[in-house]
Design a protein around this motif. Structure first.
Motif, PDB file in Angstrom:
ATOM      1  N   UNK A  21       4.542  84.154 100.285  1.00 23.79           N
ATOM      2  CA  UNK A  21       4.989  84.757 101.541  1.00 23.79           C
ATOM      3  C   UNK A  21       4.854  83.827 102.729  1.00 23.79           C
ATOM      4  N   UNK A  22       3.750  83.094 102.776  1.00 21.73           N
ATOM      5  CA  UNK A  22       3.548  82.160 103.889  1.00 21.73           C
ATOM      6  C   UNK A  22       4.442  80.929 103.790  1.00 21.73           C
ATOM      7  N   UNK A  23       5.049  80.741 102.643  1.00 25.07           N
ATOM      8  CA  UNK A  23       5.961  79.617 102.457  1.00 25.07           C
ATOM      9  C   UNK A  23       7.153  79.702 103.405  1.00 25.07           C
ATOM     10  N   UNK A  24       7.574  80.902 103.710  1.00 25.81           N
ATOM     11  CA  UNK A  24       8.788  81.082 104.499  1.00 25.81           C
ATOM     12  C   UNK A  24       8.518  81.432 105.957  1.00 25.81           C
ATOM     13  N   UNK A  25       7.306  81.191 106.418  1.00 20.65           N
ATOM     14  CA  UNK A  25       6.978  81.408 107.828  1.00 20.65           C
ATOM     15  C   UNK A  25       7.188  80.092 108.576  1.00 20.65           C
ATOM     16  N   UNK A  26       8.056  80.066 109.584  1.00 23.03           N
ATOM     17  CA  UNK A  26       8.272  78.825 110.340  1.00 23.03           C
ATOM     18  C   UNK A  26       6.989  78.398 111.064  1.00 23.03           C
ATOM     19  N   UNK A  27       6.719  77.112 111.060  1.00 22.15           N
ATOM     20  CA  UNK A  27       5.525  76.574 111.700  1.00 22.15           C
ATOM     21  C   UNK A  27       5.899  75.407 112.614  1.00 22.15           C
ATOM     22  N   UNK A  28       4.890  74.849 113.266  1.00 21.13           N
ATOM     23  CA  UNK A  28       5.097  73.704 114.158  1.00 21.13           C
ATOM     24  C   UNK A  28       5.284  72.435 113.329  1.00 21.13           C
ATOM     25  N   UNK A  29       5.896  71.416 113.909  1.00 20.00           N
ATOM     26  CA  UNK A  29       6.070  70.151 113.164  1.00 20.00           C
ATOM     27  C   UNK A  29       4.738  69.502 112.778  1.00 20.00           C
ATOM     28  N   UNK A  30       3.708  69.666 113.610  1.00 19.91           N
ATOM     29  CA  UNK A  30       2.407  69.075 113.272  1.00 19.91           C
ATOM     30  C   UNK A  30       1.823  69.742 112.031  1.00 19.91           C
ATOM     31  N   UNK A  31       2.026  71.041 111.928  1.00 22.31           N
ATOM     32  CA  UNK A  31       1.535  71.790 110.772  1.00 22.31           C
ATOM     33  C   UNK A  31       2.298  71.381 109.518  1.00 22.31           C
ATOM     34  N   UNK A  32       3.581  71.097 109.650  1.00 19.35           N
ATOM     35  CA  UNK A  32       4.394  70.691 108.503  1.00 19.35           C
ATOM     36  C   UNK A  32       3.999  69.310 107.989  1.00 19.35           C
ATOM     37  N   UNK A  33       3.499  68.457 108.867  1.00 18.11           N
ATOM     38  CA  UNK A  33       3.133  67.099 108.472  1.00 18.11           C
ATOM     39  C   UNK A  33       1.731  67.010 107.881  1.00 18.11           C
ATOM     40  N   UNK A  34       0.968  68.094 107.956  1.00 17.38           N
ATOM     41  CA  UNK A  34      -0.403  68.084 107.470  1.00 17.38           C
ATOM     42  C   UNK A  34      -0.449  68.023 105.947  1.00 17.38           C
ATOM     43  N   UNK A  35      -1.260  67.148 105.415  1.00 14.48           N
ATOM     44  CA  UNK A  35      -1.426  67.044 103.975  1.00 14.48           C
ATOM     45  C   UNK A  35      -2.516  67.991 103.484  1.00 14.48           C
ATOM     46  N   UNK A  36      -3.396  68.404 104.384  1.00 15.51           N
ATOM     47  CA  UNK A  36      -4.551  69.187 103.984  1.00 15.51           C
ATOM     48  C   UNK A  36      -4.194  70.620 103.580  1.00 15.51           C
ATOM     49  N   UNK A  37      -3.195  71.209 104.239  1.00 14.27           N
ATOM     50  CA  UNK A  37      -2.847  72.608 103.971  1.00 14.27           C
ATOM     51  C   UNK A  37      -2.385  72.807 102.522  1.00 14.27           C
ATOM     52  N   UNK A  38      -1.402  72.053 102.016  1.00 14.35           N
ATOM     53  CA  UNK A  38      -1.017  72.262 100.606  1.00 14.35           C
ATOM     54  C   UNK A  38      -2.128  71.871  99.634  1.00 14.35           C
ATOM     55  N   UNK A  39      -2.904  70.851 100.001  1.00 15.76           N
ATOM     56  CA  UNK A  39      -4.011  70.434  99.128  1.00 15.76           C
ATOM     57  C   UNK A  39      -5.032  71.552  98.979  1.00 15.76           C
ATOM     58  N   UNK A  40      -5.475  72.125 100.091  1.00 13.26           N
ATOM     59  CA  UNK A  40      -6.499  73.168 100.049  1.00 13.26           C
ATOM     60  C   UNK A  40      -5.982  74.445  99.390  1.00 13.26           C
TER      61      UNK A  40
END
Length: 133
Positions: A21-40
């Protein structure tokens, strides 16, 4: 099915549903560039999948995690704006799944080693010829 396994299955279903569900929530460009979110997020998914499938099927937990990561990015490519999906996220999520499975596997194996082995019963002599184990 034991109560613990049932609760783990419910938690896994809720977690995977929230992840998709959170996959399709638009986010900021900084959040999209983060490597930590998909890793965690996929580290925890690797732990959950290994607990559900058991340590003998560690390879299936890794396979489902990597496949899930690729599916999410493919879905973002189709249904989200251009540039939203990233191959880097697939890589970091896959690394997270592998390390989550390895961490859970090491914890499970160390818990099995720390558990006391079977100790034979001591025979207690009683009066007469009768022995009570």
């Amino acid at each position: 099915m034991t109560r613990a396994r049932f609760l783990l299955s419910v938690f896994a279903a809720l977690y995977i549903g929230a992840l998709v569900g959170l996959t399709f929530v638009p986010t900021t460009p900084e959040f999209q560039q983060s490597w930590f979110i998909p890793f965690a997020a996929f580290f925890l998914l690797g732990v959950i999948l290994l607990l559900l499938m058991g340590p003998r099927r560690w390879w299936a937990a890794i396979g489902f995690g990597v496949l899930g990561s690729a599916w999410i990015e493919a879905a973002q490519t189709i249904w989200m704006p251009v540039g939203y999906a990233s191959l880097d996220h697939v890589l970091w999520a896959s690394i997270g799944v592998v390390l989550g499975v390895v961490a859970a596997l090491l914890l499970i194996l160390s818990a099995h080693r720390a558990a006391p082995s079977h100790v034979p019963h001591r025979i207690v002599p009683q009066s007469g010829r009768r022995e009570i184990p």
